[in-house]
Design an enzyme around this catalytic site. Structure first.
Site, mmCIF file in Angstrom:
data_model
loop_
_atom_site.group_PDB
_atom_site.id
_atom_site.type_symbol
_atom_site.label_atom_id
_atom_site.label_comp_id
_atom_site.label_asym_id
_atom_site.label_seq_id
_atom_site.Cartn_x
_atom_site.Cartn_y
_atom_site.Cartn_z
ATOM 1 N N HIS A 107 79.209 -0.359 6.070
ATOM 2 C CA HIS A 107 80.142 0.410 5.262
ATOM 3 C C HIS A 107 81.064 1.140 6.231
ATOM 4 O O HIS A 107 80.635 2.053 6.936
ATOM 5 C CB HIS A 107 79.401 1.381 4.345
ATOM 6 C CG HIS A 107 78.498 0.690 3.373
ATOM 7 N ND1 HIS A 107 77.231 1.138 3.079
ATOM 8 C CD2 HIS A 107 78.670 -0.442 2.648
ATOM 9 C CE1 HIS A 107 76.657 0.318 2.198
ATOM 10 N NE2 HIS A 107 77.524 -0.646 1.925
ATOM 11 N N GLU A 120 78.754 3.162 8.970
ATOM 12 C CA GLU A 120 77.320 3.097 8.680
ATOM 13 C C GLU A 120 76.862 1.641 8.669
ATOM 14 O O GLU A 120 77.218 0.869 7.770
ATOM 15 C CB GLU A 120 77.019 3.766 7.339
ATOM 16 C CG GLU A 120 77.405 5.236 7.290
ATOM 17 C CD GLU A 120 77.102 5.872 5.945
ATOM 18 O OE1 GLU A 120 76.494 5.194 5.083
ATOM 19 O OE2 GLU A 120 77.482 7.044 5.748
ATOM 20 N N HIS A 123 79.493 7.892 -1.947
ATOM 21 C CA HIS A 123 79.899 8.537 -0.710
ATOM 22 C C HIS A 123 81.056 7.801 -0.051
ATOM 23 O O HIS A 123 81.132 6.573 -0.092
ATOM 24 C CB HIS A 123 78.680 8.532 0.232
ATOM 25 C CG HIS A 123 78.860 9.319 1.483
ATOM 26 N ND1 HIS A 123 79.359 10.586 1.512
ATOM 27 C CD2 HIS A 123 78.592 9.008 2.775
ATOM 28 C CE1 HIS A 123 79.386 11.043 2.750
ATOM 29 N NE2 HIS A 123 78.936 10.088 3.544
ATOM 30 N N TYR A 168 64.850 -1.565 0.198
ATOM 31 C CA TYR A 168 65.583 -0.315 0.309
ATOM 32 C C TYR A 168 65.795 0.291 -1.068
ATOM 33 O O TYR A 168 66.182 -0.399 -2.020
ATOM 34 C CB TYR A 168 66.917 -0.541 1.015
ATOM 35 C CG TYR A 168 67.749 0.701 1.150
ATOM 36 C CD1 TYR A 168 67.223 1.850 1.743
ATOM 37 C CD2 TYR A 168 69.058 0.755 0.678
ATOM 38 C CE1 TYR A 168 67.975 2.996 1.859
ATOM 39 C CE2 TYR A 168 69.824 1.903 0.794
ATOM 40 C CZ TYR A 168 69.266 3.024 1.389
ATOM 41 O OH TYR A 168 70.009 4.171 1.498
#
Length: 455
Positions: A377, A353, A347, A362
């Site tokens: 990010h 983010e 992405h 995670y």
């Protein structure tokens, strides 16, 4: 004391009128009007406004506080040390690279005394550290992301944020937050919101750590549900606010009120506790929420939905569909999609983010992303699953499976292009400079002679 810590009432809906009075003073809420000539029990009426007076009724936020002494009685504010709390986004040169930090502070990093925030005259250090942010509190448009690490309680002092709202995400250790509206005990896997201008103090019971999202110029609200319908995501009835609780206490040595104003800290003295509100009513209150109550919406056929389906709270901008900040979580859930690469897709995003981890592992970064750590990010910087995650999930048998069991990761997503502070990049010394290498093993699987299989 346990009664006042634990007794909470339902927040039936954002914007709805709520009321509470300390059980020790029944009838302390005036009947029929907000500001009578003489309030019950000889109290003072004081309004706390969280919006302009002329905002439309659905967005108008204010509460009436009935207190023993009004908050206007204090000595002048003077400058106080800001420590690592900052709104200087030009301390270091911009860096668009993916950033990963291990747990920001651990026990050996914590000084002997470290409270949530302390006046400069007190012995000890401040536990608030700014990691990144953007915008400007003066123009009422922007955000700040902070971490806190504490091992001692605030004593005869409170904090007041004139710049914006704090969304607090505990990661280690429970915190007892005393506010003008009452008390809230907040544990890891819960969040709380202290809105602009509300005075509060933080008690801890050992080493504590967590994250804070600060927004200027907007308040958090529940996201619109659209085609989802009336139910789903975070339900209004699961939000809790405090029951009124007061202390009528004189402080001969001085009670310190610390005010964050235009990104700086100021302190003033008064001789009484600010938590002297006997009753209150309105729709502008602190509140908390347990993340386990989030009703997950997920894919049940194919593909991977956008992370916006996991939004708990949003602070909207003036542009429709664009947020100053979203608070998004990735809770335990079932993965059942067929013919699908189930983890997050690769992405590039027009939003920043910032991800944190409360507990567990995670799903897209099972190694290296630690509870208490974070990643950033930046806008249009590519990111996604590491090489191991891609290979594993490209060949996995797609039977129904539990995803993120025992895990709670979250994301602060913002339309602002965030700058990292000097403390975040250099001082805390927790950055993983090899973060980019988790994508280095990605290899080409391209086959120009590929043909669809016949089944």
């Amino acid at each position: 004391a346990v009664l006042f810590v634990c007794l909470l009432q339902y927040l039936s809906g954002f914007g709805n009128e709520l009321a509470s009075e300390d059980p020790r003073c029944p009838g302390s809420l005036p009947e029929g009007q907000n500001n009578p000539q003489v309030c019950p029990y000889g109290l003072y009426a004081e309004q706390l406004s969280g919006s302009a007076f002329t905002c439309p009724r659905p967005t108008n936020k204010r509460s009436w506080l009935y207190r023993i002494i009004p908050s206007v009685k204090h000595k002048p504010f003077t400058k106080a040390s800001c420590g690592d709390l900052t709104e200087n986004w030009n301390e270091v040169e911009p860096d668009p690279n993916q950033i990963l930090s291990s747990a920001f502070l651990v026990s050996e990093d914590i000084p002997f005394l470290l409270s949530f925030v302390v006046p400069s005259s007190c012995y000890g250090c401040m536990g608030l550290h700014t990691v990144c942010g953007a915008g400007d509190a003066k123009s009422r448009n922007g955000i700040g992301i902070h971490v806190y690490t504490c091992n001692t309680s605030m004593v005869d002092s409170c904090f007041n944020n004139s710049d914006g709202d704090f969304l607090i995400v505990p990661q280690q250790g429970e915190i007892l937050i005393t506010t003008e509206f009452g008390k809230m005990m907040v544990e890891p896997n819960e969040i709380c919101v202290i809105q602009q201008g509300m005075r509060f103090s933080v008690d801890v019971f050992g080493e504590t750590r967590g994250y804070i999202l600060e927004v200027y110029g907007a308040h958090f609200e529940l996201p619109d549900l659209g085609p989802i319908g009336a139910n789903g995501l975070a339900n209004p009835r699961d939000f809790l606010c405090p029951v009124a609780w007061y202390e009528d206490r004189k402080v001969s040595t001085g009670y310190t009120v610390i005010n964050k104003y235009q990104g700086k800290l100021f302190a003033c003295q008064q001789d009484f506790s600010p938590f002297n509100v006997v009753a209150w009513h309105g729709n502008y209150t602190p509140y908390k929420y347990n993340l386990k109550n989030f009703m997950v919406i997920n894919c049940v056929a194919f593909d991977h939905a956008d992370p916006s389906i996991f939004t708990v709270l949003t602070a909207k901008s003036t542009r429709p569909g664009v947020a100053i900040a979203d608070f998004v979580i990735f809770p335990p859930r079932w993965g059942v999609a067929d013919h699908t690469f189930r983890p997050p897709y690769y992405h590039r995003n027009c939003m920043s983010e910032f991800m944190g981890l409360i507990k567990g592992h995670y799903e897209a970064k099972e190694e290296g992303f630690q509870p208490g750590g974070a990643s950033l990010h930046s806008i249009m910087t590519p990111h996604g699953p590491d090489a191991d995650c891609f290979e594993k999930n490209s060949t996995a048998e797609l039977s129904p499976e539990r995803v993120a069991e025992g895990t709670m990761a979250f994301m602060f997503e913002s339309s602002f292009s965030m700058a990292v502070t000097k403390w975040g990049l250099q001082t805390c010394q927790k950055l993983d400079k090899s973060y980019y290498q988790c994508w280095e093993p990605l290899r080409s699987h391209f086959n120009p002679n590929w043909k669809p299989s016949t089944q």
